[in-house]
Design an enzyme around this catalytic site. Structure first.
Site, short mmCIF file in Angstrom:
data_model
loop_
_atom_site.label_atom_id
_atom_site.label_comp_id
_atom_site.label_asym_id
_atom_site.label_seq_id
_atom_site.Cartn_x
_atom_site.Cartn_y
_atom_site.Cartn_z
N LYS A 1 -10.29 5.68 6.89
CA LYS A 1 -9.47 6.52 6.01
C LYS A 1 -9.25 5.86 4.65
CE LYS A 1 -4.69 7.92 5.30
NZ LYS A 1 -3.29 7.59 5.66
N GLU B 1 0.82 -1.22 0.00
CA GLU B 1 0.00 0.00 0.00
C GLU B 1 0.85 1.27 0.00
OE1 GLU B 1 -3.63 0.48 1.90
OE2 GLU B 1 -4.24 -1.61 1.76
N GLN C 1 1.06 16.44 -0.28
CA GLN C 1 1.01 17.06 1.04
C GLN C 1 1.62 18.46 1.01
OE1 GLN C 1 2.88 14.42 3.85
NE2 GLN C 1 1.27 12.87 3.67
N HIS D 1 -5.24 2.48 0.64
CA HIS D 1 -4.52 3.39 -0.25
C HIS D 1 -4.43 2.80 -1.64
CE1 HIS D 1 -3.25 3.95 3.89
NE2 HIS D 1 -3.09 5.23 3.60
#
Length: 253
Positions: free
Chosen positions: A170, A86, A236, A143
């Site tokens: 998530k 992942e 990010q 993910h």
């Protein structure tokens, strides 16, 4: 929706809470980065254990956690071993994955642990049970670094996390275009408003997906990730810039 309280942080109300990851290799660098993050407007620190050079040594992991707790004071710690499949740095056996997370929970040094929901139901349940028995919250995660599933698929993955008993659900997906970002946001809104009874975290990665890291309060994502040093995933933003934007949107909403 029920909120989740971790130390002095209430997850699932108000502005999205900001998680800042550490992806350093050595204990020295991990604690150095933690000291810098402690002075930033972050809500939660995520330690990515898969980057740690001694991640297979439980005593060494606990030693770093002890140092992190001393440096961070009352800032919550999320411990994450992101597996190779992942997007993480290392592969790990499922028994070692269970042992790592449960022993960290038993140590009393972490507040949350991450478990990948498709690690197998027995593995997920073992970590959930071990964490909850020690008062530690669990972030179930998934993910996809290659694509964005369709809306129903995204929602079904989040629903599986909720049904298995995760405290926070998530998902992170990779957009191939901006329409994929809309798919992620639409799935977020549907899950948050129609189905979820606990906080969710969603994001679309890379440059196209940056907007999804900023607008969680409008669509229903309760946390977001900002970078202080090296980012742990594409897209990010710098944490200080991120917090300024979240503040501005919160005031407007």
């Amino acid at each position: 929706m029920n909120t989740v309280n971790v130390r002095n942080i209430e997850i699932g109300s108000g502005k999205p809470k900001v998680i800042v990851p550490i992806v350093a290799v050595t204990k020295e660098d991990i604690l150095k980065e933690a000291a810098e993050i402690a002075s930033l407007p972050a809500d939660v620190l995520e330690w990515r254990v898969d980057w740690f050079e001694n991640s297979e040594d439980l005593a060494a992991v606990k030693d770093v956690l002890k140092g992190l707790r001393e440096v961070l004071g009352d800032m919550p710690i999320l411990m994450t071993f992101r597996t190779k499949k992942e997007g993480g740095e290392k592969a790990i056996s499922m028994q070692d994955y269970i042992d790592l997370n449960v022993e960290a929970a038993k140590s009393g040094l972490v507040d949350l642990v991450d478990v990948e929901i498709f690690s197998g139901d027995d593995t997920v349940s073992a970590i959930l049970d071990g964490a909850h028995a020690n008062g530690v919250k669990v972030v179930a995660s998934n993910h996809d670094f290659f694509k964005t599933p369709d809306q129903d698929d995204i929602v079904s993955r989040l629903v599986k996390m909720q049904e298995m008993g995760a405290d926070i659900c998530k998902i992170a997906v990779m957009p191939q275009n901006r329409r994929d970002v809309l798919t992620l946001l639409s799935a977020t809104e549907k899950m948050a408003n129609d189905i979820a009874d606990r906080p969710i975290i969603t994001m679309s990665m890379a440059k196209d997906g940056v907007i999804s890291r900023l607008c969680g309060e409008a669509f229903g994502s309760s946390m977001t990730f900002g970078a202080a040093g090296k980012a742990s995933a594409p897209g990010q933003m710098n944490v200080e810039t991120l917090v300024q934007i979240l503040d501005a949107l919160h005031q407007a909403l």
